[in-house]
Design a protein around this motif. Structure first.
Motif, PDB file in Angstrom:
ATOM      1  N   PRO A  19     -15.821  21.509 -25.360  1.00 17.80           N
ATOM      2  CA  PRO A  19     -15.369  22.902 -25.229  1.00 17.80           C
ATOM      3  C   PRO A  19     -14.014  23.023 -24.521  1.00 17.80           C
ATOM      4  CG  PRO A  19     -17.691  22.727 -24.693  1.00 17.80           C
ATOM      5  CD  PRO A  19     -17.185  21.319 -24.839  1.00 17.80           C
ATOM      6  N   GLU A  20     -13.772  22.163 -23.524  1.00 16.59           N
ATOM      7  CA  GLU A  20     -12.506  22.231 -22.789  1.00 16.59           C
ATOM      8  C   GLU A  20     -11.335  21.852 -23.691  1.00 16.59           C
ATOM      9  OE1 GLU A  20     -15.915  21.785 -20.261  1.00 16.59           O
ATOM     10  OE2 GLU A  20     -15.135  20.412 -21.792  1.00 16.59           O
ATOM     11  N   THR A  21     -11.514  20.837 -24.527  1.00 19.65           N
ATOM     12  CA  THR A  21     -10.422  20.357 -25.374  1.00 19.65           C
ATOM     13  C   THR A  21     -10.005  21.405 -26.394  1.00 19.65           C
ATOM     14  OG1 THR A  21     -11.257  18.101 -25.125  1.00 19.65           O
ATOM     15  CG2 THR A  21      -9.691  18.486 -26.899  1.00 19.65           C
ATOM     16  N   ILE A  22     -10.957  22.132 -26.958  1.00 18.07           N
ATOM     17  CA  ILE A  22     -10.618  23.137 -27.973  1.00 18.07           C
ATOM     18  C   ILE A  22     -10.465  24.540 -27.361  1.00 18.07           C
ATOM     19  CG2 ILE A  22     -11.732  21.827 -29.815  1.00 18.07           C
ATOM     20  CD1 ILE A  22     -14.105  23.733 -29.643  1.00 18.07           C
ATOM     21  N   ARG A  23     -10.528  24.633 -26.033  1.00 18.79           N
ATOM     22  CA  ARG A  23     -10.358  25.908 -25.308  1.00 18.79           C
ATOM     23  C   ARG A  23     -11.340  26.969 -25.819  1.00 18.79           C
ATOM     24  NH1 ARG A  23      -3.689  26.233 -24.854  1.00 18.79           N
ATOM     25  NH2 ARG A  23      -3.411  24.003 -24.450  1.00 18.79           N
ATOM     26  N   LEU A  24     -12.564  26.523 -25.995  1.00 22.41           N
ATOM     27  CA  LEU A  24     -13.588  27.397 -26.551  1.00 22.41           C
ATOM     28  C   LEU A  24     -13.898  28.570 -25.626  1.00 22.41           C
ATOM     29  CD1 LEU A  24     -15.608  27.876 -28.856  1.00 22.41           C
ATOM     30  CD2 LEU A  24     -17.225  26.406 -27.633  1.00 22.41           C
ATOM     31  N   GLY A  25     -13.929  28.314 -24.335  1.00 22.85           N
ATOM     32  CA  GLY A  25     -14.233  29.379 -23.385  1.00 22.85           C
ATOM     33  C   GLY A  25     -13.239  30.518 -23.458  1.00 22.85           C
TER      34      GLY A  25
ATOM     35  N   LEU B 282     -12.901  37.102 -27.723  1.00 17.53           N
ATOM     36  CA  LEU B 282     -13.779  37.738 -28.709  1.00 17.53           C
ATOM     37  C   LEU B 282     -14.679  38.786 -28.059  1.00 17.53           C
ATOM     38  CD1 LEU B 282     -15.034  34.937 -31.148  1.00 17.53           C
ATOM     39  CD2 LEU B 282     -13.951  37.090 -31.782  1.00 17.53           C
ATOM     40  N   VAL B 283     -15.274  38.431 -26.945  1.00 19.45           N
ATOM     41  CA  VAL B 283     -16.202  39.347 -26.275  1.00 19.45           C
ATOM     42  C   VAL B 283     -15.478  40.591 -25.782  1.00 19.45           C
ATOM     43  CG1 VAL B 283     -17.678  39.625 -24.245  1.00 19.45           C
ATOM     44  CG2 VAL B 283     -17.852  37.556 -25.632  1.00 19.45           C
ATOM     45  N   GLU B 284     -14.275  40.407 -25.235  1.00 16.64           N
ATOM     46  CA  GLU B 284     -13.529  41.538 -24.671  1.00 16.64           C
ATOM     47  C   GLU B 284     -12.934  42.439 -25.745  1.00 16.64           C
ATOM     48  OE1 GLU B 284     -10.657  39.811 -22.086  1.00 16.64           O
ATOM     49  OE2 GLU B 284     -12.103  39.407 -20.480  1.00 16.64           O
ATOM     50  N   ARG B 285     -12.373  41.840 -26.796  1.00 15.76           N
ATOM     51  CA  ARG B 285     -11.671  42.625 -27.816  1.00 15.76           C
ATOM     52  C   ARG B 285     -12.561  43.030 -28.991  1.00 15.76           C
ATOM     53  NH1 ARG B 285      -6.092  41.790 -27.244  1.00 15.76           N
ATOM     54  NH2 ARG B 285      -5.683  41.389 -25.033  1.00 15.76           N
TER      55      ARG B 285
ATOM     56  N   ASP C  24     -11.447  39.017 -43.887  1.00 15.03           N
ATOM     57  CA  ASP C  24     -12.750  39.431 -43.356  1.00 15.03           C
ATOM     58  C   ASP C  24     -12.629  39.777 -41.877  1.00 15.03           C
ATOM     59  OD1 ASP C  24     -13.610  38.809 -45.835  1.00 15.03           O
ATOM     60  OD2 ASP C  24     -15.056  37.272 -45.248  1.00 15.03           O
ATOM     61  N   GLY C  25     -13.265  40.885 -41.475  1.00 14.47           N
ATOM     62  CA  GLY C  25     -13.137  41.344 -40.094  1.00 14.47           C
ATOM     63  C   GLY C  25     -13.489  40.310 -39.044  1.00 14.47           C
ATOM     64  N   PRO C  26     -14.706  39.759 -39.040  1.00 15.66           N
ATOM     65  CA  PRO C  26     -15.067  38.761 -38.025  1.00 15.66           C
ATOM     66  C   PRO C  26     -14.200  37.508 -38.077  1.00 15.66           C
ATOM     67  CG  PRO C  26     -17.038  39.671 -39.042  1.00 15.66           C
ATOM     68  CD  PRO C  26     -15.874  40.166 -39.850  1.00 15.66           C
TER      69      PRO C  26
ATOM     70  N   ALA D 292      -8.617  35.348 -31.676  1.00 17.39           N
ATOM     71  CA  ALA D 292      -9.117  34.809 -30.412  1.00 17.39           C
ATOM     72  C   ALA D 292      -8.632  33.388 -30.183  1.00 17.39           C
ATOM     73  CB  ALA D 292     -10.637  34.853 -30.397  1.00 17.39           C
ATOM     74  N   VAL D 293      -8.694  32.562 -31.220  1.00 16.96           N
ATOM     75  CA  VAL D 293      -8.261  31.168 -31.098  1.00 16.96           C
ATOM     76  C   VAL D 293      -6.752  31.103 -30.873  1.00 16.96           C
ATOM     77  CG1 VAL D 293      -8.062  28.966 -32.320  1.00 16.96           C
ATOM     78  CG2 VAL D 293     -10.185  30.275 -32.429  1.00 16.96           C
ATOM     79  N   ARG D 294      -6.003  31.941 -31.610  1.00 18.48           N
ATOM     80  CA  ARG D 294      -4.544  31.969 -31.438  1.00 18.48           C
ATOM     81  C   ARG D 294      -4.194  32.369 -29.995  1.00 18.48           C
ATOM     82  NH1 ARG D 294      -3.686  35.124 -35.223  1.00 18.48           N
ATOM     83  NH2 ARG D 294      -3.106  33.676 -36.886  1.00 18.48           N
ATOM     84  N   SER D 295      -4.934  33.324 -29.444  1.00 20.51           N
ATOM     85  CA  SER D 295      -4.692  33.751 -28.066  1.00 20.51           C
ATOM     86  C   SER D 295      -4.995  32.631 -27.079  1.00 20.51           C
ATOM     87  CB  SER D 295      -5.575  34.963 -27.745  1.00 20.51           C
ATOM     88  OG  SER D 295      -5.506  35.318 -26.373  1.00 20.51           O
ATOM     89  N   ALA D 296      -6.063  31.858 -27.338  1.00 20.83           N
ATOM     90  CA  ALA D 296      -6.442  30.770 -26.426  1.00 20.83           C
ATOM     91  C   ALA D 296      -5.383  29.682 -26.376  1.00 20.83           C
ATOM     92  CB  ALA D 296      -7.782  30.175 -26.860  1.00 20.83           C
ATOM     93  N   PHE D 297      -4.660  29.474 -27.476  1.00 19.61           N
ATOM     94  CA  PHE D 297      -3.643  28.416 -27.528  1.00 19.61           C
ATOM     95  C   PHE D 297      -2.225  28.957 -27.393  1.00 19.61           C
ATOM     96  CE2 PHE D 297      -7.161  25.957 -29.031  1.00 19.61           C
ATOM     97  CZ  PHE D 297      -6.842  24.646 -28.685  1.00 19.61           C
TER      98      PHE D 297
END
Length: 295
Positions: free
Chosen positions: A101-107, A113-116, A280-282, A289-294
């Motif tokens: 999870p740390e390597t792919i910045r999953l958290g 995702l949860v916030e937005r 697709d929405g989701p 979300a992933v773009r924001s994490a990186f």
């Protein structure tokens, strides 16, 4: 024209005082003064008259003030509409993960995702990169992380891939093998014992490519499907393997294993989905979300 300058203009006009306007904007008084000066210079219009009591809105400023307020109101409506669109995205998102999870910045991605997108329900499935790709292609996964050599299968027309980062991989040898691997290239090192991985793994695809380019076949003595098992066999002296730079260097420091710095390869970490599902929405929410994490 800077939007912050317009905000400063409206704040001073409403407050009638530079100090109070600066407090409202959470800026220093000199910073707000510079913003007003910059706006007046760009417009070539004096928005305020300088008096002994401070700033007083000029005749020109009074004419422009309603227009400036309309601009800020439009910006507020624009942001509100965007926020409403985000909150309207709903549904189930099944996402494949790889590595740690740390390597792919999953958290960080899940927090975004949860916030937005609070109405998107995320289900995670962990596996090897090749498995994630096959599951995305079949529709069993909506999206997922994929790690593979450059110019790999994710460059196909049916897959949309967002490249996130790259990793360098070193050949890693057991402790005491420095002389056995010193100065060897891919062709020579193939004859030594190798710890192999299944076809779905990134290690497998990278090594197959390297040995094919060298025109040789590796001497495989064991096959595992877990990184921890692979590293354990190297530490036990069984054979060679590939490891990400951070993993290889840390293991060398703590366990005395050998890093063959001359023999490297690289892989790209991407986030993927079926190309026709990009709207697709989701899925759009997941990519954001992933773009924001990186970022």
């Amino acid at each position: 024209m800077d939007l912050q300058h317009i905000r400063a203009f409206v704040a001073i006009a409403r407050e009638g005082n530079l100090t109070r306007a600066a407090q409202c904007l959470h800026l220093t008084q000199p910073a707000v003064s510079l913003q007003i000066k910059g706006l007046e210079e760009s417009l070539k219009v004096a928005l305020f008259d300088r008096t002994s009591r401070g700033l007083k809105i000029s005749a020109s400023g009074a004419v422009l003030l309603p227009l400036a307020e309309k601009i800020l109101a439009s910006i507020g409506e624009f942001e509100g509409r965007a926020g409403h669109m985000q909150s309207d995205v709903s549904g189930r998102l099944t996402m494949g993960t790889v590595l740690t999870p740390e390597t792919i910045r999953l958290g960080q991605a899940l927090q975004h995702l949860v916030e937005r997108y609070p109405r998107v329900q995320t289900v995670l499935r962990h596996g090897m990169s090749g498995w994630v790709l096959s599951q995305v292609r079949s529709g069993a996964l909506d999206a997922g992380y994929y790690l593979g050599p450059r110019n790999d299968e994710v460059d196909a027309d049916d897959i949309l891939a967002l490249r996130l980062t790259s990793f360098t991989y070193y050949v890693m040898a057991p402790k005491g093998w420095r002389d056995r691997v010193k100065g060897k290239g891919w062709a020579e090192i193939a004859a030594l014992p190798w710890i192999w991985t299944p076809p779905h793994s990134t290690h497998h695809r990278m090594l197959v490519r390297k040995f094919s380019q060298a025109g040789v076949k590796p001497h495989i003595v064991a096959q595992v499907d877990l990184e921890a098992s692979m590293l354990g066999l190297v530490k036990s002296g069984v054979g060679l393997t590939l490891a990400r730079d951070s993993v290889a260097l840390k293991t060398a420091q703590t366990e005395g294993t050998v890093v063959v710095r001359k023999l490297t390869t690289s892989a790209d970490l991407s986030f993927i989905t079926q190309a026709h599902r990009a709207e697709d929405g989701p899925v759009m929410a997941a990519f954001a979300a992933v773009r924001s994490a990186f970022a």
